[in-house]
Design a protein around this motif. Structure first.
Motif, short mmCIF file in Angstrom:
data_model
loop_
_atom_site.label_atom_id
_atom_site.label_comp_id
_atom_site.label_asym_id
_atom_site.label_seq_id
_atom_site.Cartn_x
_atom_site.Cartn_y
_atom_site.Cartn_z
N GLY A 25 0.85 -1.19 0.00
CA GLY A 25 0.00 0.00 0.00
C GLY A 25 0.88 1.24 0.00
N GLU A 26 0.26 2.38 0.25
CA GLU A 26 1.02 3.64 0.29
C GLU A 26 1.61 3.83 1.68
OE1 GLU A 26 0.44 8.46 -0.08
OE2 GLU A 26 -1.26 7.16 -0.52
N ARG A 27 2.94 3.88 1.76
CA ARG A 27 3.62 4.03 3.05
C ARG A 27 3.79 5.51 3.35
NH1 ARG A 27 3.97 1.07 7.30
NH2 ARG A 27 4.59 -0.73 6.05
N ARG A 28 3.29 5.91 4.52
CA ARG A 28 3.43 7.27 5.01
C ARG A 28 4.07 7.21 6.39
NH1 ARG A 28 -2.76 9.35 4.01
NH2 ARG A 28 -2.76 9.22 1.74
N VAL A 29 5.01 8.09 6.63
CA VAL A 29 5.65 8.16 7.95
C VAL A 29 5.42 9.57 8.50
CG1 VAL A 29 7.81 7.95 9.23
CG2 VAL A 29 7.40 6.49 7.22
N TYR A 30 4.85 9.60 9.70
CA TYR A 30 4.63 10.86 10.40
C TYR A 30 5.54 10.90 11.62
CZ TYR A 30 0.35 11.58 7.68
OH TYR A 30 -0.55 11.77 6.66
N PRO A 31 6.63 11.67 11.57
CA PRO A 31 7.49 11.78 12.76
C PRO A 31 6.73 12.41 13.93
CG PRO A 31 8.63 12.56 10.79
CD PRO A 31 7.18 12.38 10.41
N ILE A 32 6.98 11.87 15.10
CA ILE A 32 6.38 12.40 16.32
C ILE A 32 7.36 13.40 16.93
CG2 ILE A 32 5.67 11.79 18.68
CD1 ILE A 32 4.68 9.09 17.42
N VAL A 33 6.86 14.62 17.18
CA VAL A 33 7.73 15.70 17.64
C VAL A 33 7.46 16.14 19.07
CG1 VAL A 33 8.17 16.54 15.30
CG2 VAL A 33 6.23 17.46 16.58
N GLY A 34 6.49 15.52 19.74
CA GLY A 34 6.21 15.89 21.12
C GLY A 34 4.77 15.61 21.48
N GLY A 35 4.37 16.20 22.59
CA GLY A 35 2.99 16.04 23.03
C GLY A 35 2.90 15.87 24.53
N SER A 36 1.74 15.41 24.97
CA SER A 36 1.50 15.24 26.40
C SER A 36 0.45 14.16 26.61
CB SER A 36 1.02 16.56 27.01
OG SER A 36 -0.21 16.95 26.40
#
Length: 149
Positions: A25-36
């Motif tokens: 399928g279509e590979r997408r990568v979303y880097p995680i940059v922070g959060g809570s």
């Protein structure tokens, strides 16, 4: 069995890195940059450095596969891995992809959560079944996590 609230998690994302269409399928990568995250059992921050290694199927279903670290307010590190699915009507998915605000009741976005930690006070997380209901925001994913008791 019933669900017990665990935490609300806010995961901030960098822009998508499009790997392209692969055999799966279509590979997408979303880097995680922070959060809570915050709940009665634990609170803290989402550390930068993880990612959502998402695979989008031909029908538009996103297969979610995230891995990242949480740091609790008392300093413990907790590895979290989520797996799940996001799908819905094509027009709703197109609005999500465009970064528009979309009512989460108009699409399905559910996760399972798995935890690992060496911190004794959170060892119970590694022995607990947890699930979540999520929503996509323009630069974040927010989910309400529950333990199954």
């Amino acid at each position: 069995m019933h669900l017990e609230p665990l935490a609300t998690v806010h995961v901030e994302l960098a822009p998508m890195l499009g790997v392209g269409v692969t055999p799966g399928g279509e590979r997408r990568v979303y880097p995680i940059v922070g959060g809570s995250f915050a709940g009665a059992a634990f609170t803290g921050t989402v550390l930068p450095g993880g990612a959502d290694w998402q695979l989008v199927l031909a029908d538009g279903t996103a297969v979610i596969d995230t891995r990242y670290l949480l740091r609790t307010d008392d300093g413990a590190l907790v590895y979290i891995r989520t797996r799940g699915f996001r799908h819905g009507p094509p027009d709703v998915l197109a609005r999500l992809a465009a970064g528009e605000p979309v009512d989460p009741a108009t699409y399905y976005f559910r996760l399972t959560l798995h935890f690992e930690t060496a911190a004794p006070q959170y060892a119970w997380l590694g022995r607990t079944v947890a699930v979540a209901s999520a929503r996509r925001e323009p630069a974040a994913v927010v989910y309400d996590a529950y333990t199954l008791s």
